[in-house]
Write a protein that holds these residues in place. Structure first.
Motif, mmCIF file in Angstrom:
data_model
loop_
_atom_site.group_PDB
_atom_site.id
_atom_site.type_symbol
_atom_site.label_atom_id
_atom_site.label_comp_id
_atom_site.label_asym_id
_atom_site.label_seq_id
_atom_site.Cartn_x
_atom_site.Cartn_y
_atom_site.Cartn_z
ATOM 1 N N PHE A 1 46.833 45.599 43.089
ATOM 2 C CA PHE A 1 45.650 44.930 43.660
ATOM 3 C C PHE A 1 44.807 45.956 44.410
ATOM 4 O O PHE A 1 45.295 46.627 45.318
ATOM 5 N N LYS B 1 43.014 43.758 49.196
ATOM 6 C CA LYS B 1 43.585 42.535 49.748
ATOM 7 C C LYS B 1 42.576 42.026 50.771
ATOM 8 O O LYS B 1 42.331 42.690 51.792
ATOM 9 N N LEU C 1 43.518 40.474 45.865
ATOM 10 C CA LEU C 1 44.471 39.521 46.416
ATOM 11 C C LEU C 1 43.819 38.863 47.617
ATOM 12 O O LEU C 1 43.511 39.534 48.617
#
Lengths: 583, 322
Positions: free
Chosen positions: B171, B174, B43
């Protein structure tokens, strides 16, 4: 070198170094803590009495060091930690990973191991494992050690107090054991042969010793201990004499009516003089004979043998006598010196030969103590012997006549008693004869009076023991008391006790038995009071009268006696001088 | 030079080639490479115009992977992502035929993912975790390797739908895309506004990338390092007033995989503490739910993670230091 071996070699090397550092650091830290505690202990001991300060401080140091070493050992690092430490040199966990995968042989493990070895070989020159001791770990123990040493050797008042208190505690402990032993001895005495009164008396003795035990426990200073010890000695003496008398009574009862020991209970005259009886008269003759010639001694022996046979059957009497001996053996040094003096006197008597044989008589040697008193009275010679054996001054006094009195007053009682004891019962019997002999001795000198003083029996002997060669004053007291009458023995004892000088702090008014009609104070109703400390000393077991009052009364009575002509001529000045000396 | 070294060199070459197209952002590039090497999704969060889409495009080119971009909007439907069954008439009759959506590619760029509704966002869940897309009663495997690279804008939150925790957890990383420095910006401008465009070369293909992922999984990790990771994970669950909810076990797996990937790219065969420290912020920052205290004190996730790492490291040093 094999990659695995190379890795292990380095890991072990670093591990040793790490563990050495840990051990050193922990040891020094433990030592520091121990020294700190030790220093605090020494400082405390410098300010407050603490006898075991040195031991505790040294123990703290040693303990700290040991604990430090133990902790150092416990905190030892394993190989994983050592490998991790090596990785700290820029190897990024290569060595630790390789060490964990040392047994793996897959491709990635081999590659990783090779990578670790290459990395290690690149940095091995720069690998340094410091011990990390630090300057403060070295300096602190030295500083603390110096500080502790200063307080260790620095003298202080508290330290001296602690030492004294420790000694006192030690002595108290010994005395407590001694008292327990004495109480046990008294408790073990077979009471079947004793009358109720004697049993009560025995119980009183035990109570008295228990009282001393408590006093010992409460003593905190040397002064307290000495007071308690003096009282204990006095009690030993009293108990010893009472036991001797009790034994004598038991034997007399057995002799008069062996089948019924309770039939003729003779009161045990702790403070009361033994009245002369028929058998005593005979014994007295024997005693006289014993002192007079070898033959008489032999005849005395014969009787002693008979009595020995009786006493063998009388275990109670022996127990009592043994207990009395034990009490005597517990007397403190001063008293023992007196006993040594007595022994010396005995030696002199033994030179007379006859007494020596009496000593062989033996088993009834305990009887002798009772008999001793008789022998005290036996003859002025005994008195003289006593003086001779006891002290040179005594001997001189004996030659001067008054010395004879002293001799008996001091210890001849005890001494002769032993000799007489060796004579056996004859000694006691000698009381009867004593008077007669005493008369002779009296003619020969004051010793004759002493002989009578010996008649005072227990009191005489008692008084004699305490004074322990104190001087003429004692002898006079005894001699006069005895000389007057058998019943006067009580006075003789009291004055003898007072005359001791060294024990004049204690004034005891017996409250159980004895003829205390002449005593002053409020008698307790059959119970002993606890002891209490007064301004002028310690009183116990009964009612306690202030020393000054007692001395005042005694001196007043003495002066009244002088005025009424109660005392032999020529003694007035001596009496006056005696009482004046207390002022 | 063994196969691990060869692959490691190729990965470094990939990184280099991506750097030719993306000026600066080396940490971003490295992080994305680590996520790809770990088989994880990323992400990306950053302001518009920072080159996120270009980055993803470049990566797909360098790795020679198929690439699809999905612009998330509020009216985007799940079927627009996964595909749908459509009726198809033929001479033999009518039948449903699955028309694959844009998700069927090696690299998916989910642009501004937070603008779609949660229902649409959830359409990615199965594909991201299981690499499977189910439409109707039929499940379809997505092509391998499969990565989702999503972007979201930290501003303009009006009309957006924050990603649910379950989706955030899918995810792996990040990654925050920072604004470039002046020098980097000059490079970007120079590169994009000149006639001659940078041309990144393809270095790997899908198979090699999968091989590289497998190699990264084989990297060794020492017990001490594993303990360190677990301590960090546990530290997120207690003792920190700024953390309301800690990280899931999936986070620990992500840390380990990311650390291994980093070690592999660094040319090592073992994970180091440094590898862990490098990947932990990217793994944890979207998995921690901060408390109100953190919000009121102005503390963000990165600060909390840094504090956790610091404390755990201090604790470890204290234990080892005797």
């Amino acid at each position: 070198m094999d990659e695995k071996a190379y890795l292990l070699q380095w890991i072990k090397k670093v591990q040793k170094r790490i563990n050495a550092g840990i051990l050193l650091r922990r040891s020094l830290e433990g030592l520091c803590i121990g020294l700190l505690i030790g220093t605090l202990v020494e400082v405390y001991a410098y300010l407050r009495p603490f006898y075991y300060a040195h031991v505790c401080s040294i123990l703290a140091v040693v303990l700290g060091l040991v604990v430090g070493i133990v902790i150092g050992c416990v905190q030892r690092r394993d190989m994983h930690a050592a490998a991790g430490r090596i990785d700290g040199f820029g190897l990024k966990e290569r060595v630790a990973t390789a060490y964990e995968a040392l047994d793996s042989d897959d491709r990635i493990s081999r590659l990783q191991r090779s990578d670790a070895v290459q990395g290690l070989s690149r940095v091995e020159q720069s690998i340094r494992i410091p011990l990390q001791i630090g300057w403060y770990r070295l300096v602190m123990p030295l500083l603390l050690l110096a500080l502790m040493a200063v307080f260790f050797i620095l003298p202080s008042e508290a330290r001296a107090l602690a030492k004294e208190k420790h000694q006192v505690d030690k002595m108290i402990e010994e005395k407590e054991e001694e008292i327990e032993e004495a109480i046990q001895t008294l408790e073990n005495i077979d009471k079947e042969e004793l009358t109720d009164k004697e049993q009560q008396q025995l119980q009183d003795m035990i109570d008295s010793l228990e009282s001393s035990y408590n006093e010992m426990q409460q003593a905190e200073t040397l002064e307290d201990f000495e007071r308690a010890n003096q009282k204990l000695d006095y009690r030993y003496e009293q108990i010893s004499e009472a036991l001797n008398q009790m034994a004598q009574n038991v034997e007399q009862r057995e002799a008069s009516n062996p089948s019924d020991p309770q039939a003729t209970p003779t009161p045990t005259p702790t403070p009361t003089p033994t009245p002369a009886g028929g058998p005593q008269g005979q014994d007295g003759q024997d005693g006289d004979e014993g002192d007079g010639s070898q033959d008489q001694n032999q005849s005395g022996q014969g009787q002693n043998q008979n009595q020995s046979g009786q006493s063998q059957s009388n275990a109670t009497s022996q127990q009592l006598q043994q207990a009395a001996q034990q009490m005597n053996s517990h007397l403190s040094t001063g008293q023992n010196n007196q006993q040594q003096n007595q022994n010396g006197q005995n030696g002199q008597n033994n030179q007379n030969g006859q007494n020596g044989q009496n000593g062989q008589n033996g088993q009834n040697g305990q009887n002798n103590q009772n008999g001793q008193n008789g022998q005290d009275g036996q003859q002025g010679q005994s008195g003289q012997n006593g003086q001779d054996g006891g002290q040179q001054p005594g001997g001189q006094d004996g030659q001067q006549g008054q010395g004879g009195q002293q001799g008996q007053g001091q210890q001849p009682g005890g001494q002769d008693g032993q000799d007489g004891g060796q004579d056996g019962q004859g000694g006691q019997d000698g009381q009867g004869g004593q008077d007669g002999q005493g008369g002779q001795d009296g003619q020969q000198g004051q010793g004759g009076q002493d002989g009578q003083g010996g008649n005072g029996n227990q009191p005489g002997g008692q008084g004699g023991n305490q004074p322990g060669g104190q001087g003429q004053g004692d002898g006079q007291g005894d001699g006069q008391g005895d000389g007057n009458a058998a019943g006067g023995g009580g006075q003789g004892q009291s004055s003898g006790g007072n005359g001791a000088g060294s024990h004049h702090d204690y004034v005891s008014l017996p409250n159980a038995d004895g003829d205390d009609g002449d005593l002053y104070g409020n008698r307790m109703s059959g119970e002993d009071t606890g002891y209490a400390r007064y301004e002028n000393g310690v009183g116990w077991a009964g009612n306690h009268v202030d020393y000054n009052n007692v001395m005042g009364e005694y001196s007043e009575r003495a002066y009244q006696g002088i005025e009424s002509g109660r005392y032999p001529s020529g003694m007035e000045d001596v009496i006056k001088e005696y009482f004046t000396s207390f002022n | 030079m063994n196969e691990y070294d060869v692959m490691q060199q190729k990965l470094l070459a990939c990184e280099f080639e991506i750097g030719r197209e993306i000026i600066g952002q080396r940490d971003v590039i490295r992080s994305v490479m680590l996520a790809i090497l770990s088989g994880g999704n990323v992400l990306l969060e950053g302001m518009p115009g920072l080159g996120k889409t270009r980055l993803v495009n470049t990566i797909s080119h360098v790795l020679n992977l198929s690439f699809k971009r999905i612009q998330f909007t509020p009216d985007l439907m799940p079927g627009d992502i996964t595909g749908t069954n459509i009726m198809e008439r033929s001479e033999s009759g009518s039948a449903f035929r699955f028309e694959a959506g844009p998700i069927f590619a090696n690299i998916i760029l989910a642009d501004e993912i937070n603008r779609a509704t949660p229902k649409t966002q959830s359409a990615l869940l199965e594909a991201m975790q299981e690499h499977i897309v189910t439409v109707g009663n039929v499940s379809h495997k997505v092509p391998e390797p499969f990565f989702v690279l999503a972007t979201q804008n930290p501003i303009e939150t009006e009309g957006t739908y924050p990603l649910p925790e379950a989706q955030l957890d899918r995810f792996m990383f990040k990654i925050m895309v920072p604004f470039p420095t002046k020098e980097e910006l000059a490079g970007i401008v120079g590169l994009t506004e000149s006639v001659q465009q940078g041309a990144a070369q393809t270095v790997l293909n899908g198979d090699e990338l999968q091989q590289a992922i497998q190699m990264a999984k084989e990297i060794k990790i020492a017990d001490a390092v594993m303990d360190y990771i677990l301590d960090i994970m546990m530290a997120t669950h207690g003792g920190n007033k700024y953390v309301r909810e800690g990280a899931s076990p999936r986070a620990a797996q992500a840390i380990i995989r990311g650390a291994k990937a980093r070690a592999f790219m660094e040319g090592r065969y073992n994970v180091s503490f440094e590898d862990v420290d490098t990947v932990v912020p990217a793994v944890l920052r979207h998995r921690l739910i901060l408390s109100f205290d953190a919000v009121s004190d102005g503390v963000n996730e990165d600060m909390v993670v840094a504090e956790i790492i610091k404390n755990v490291k201090a604790q470890m040093v204290a234990q080892n230091h005797v």
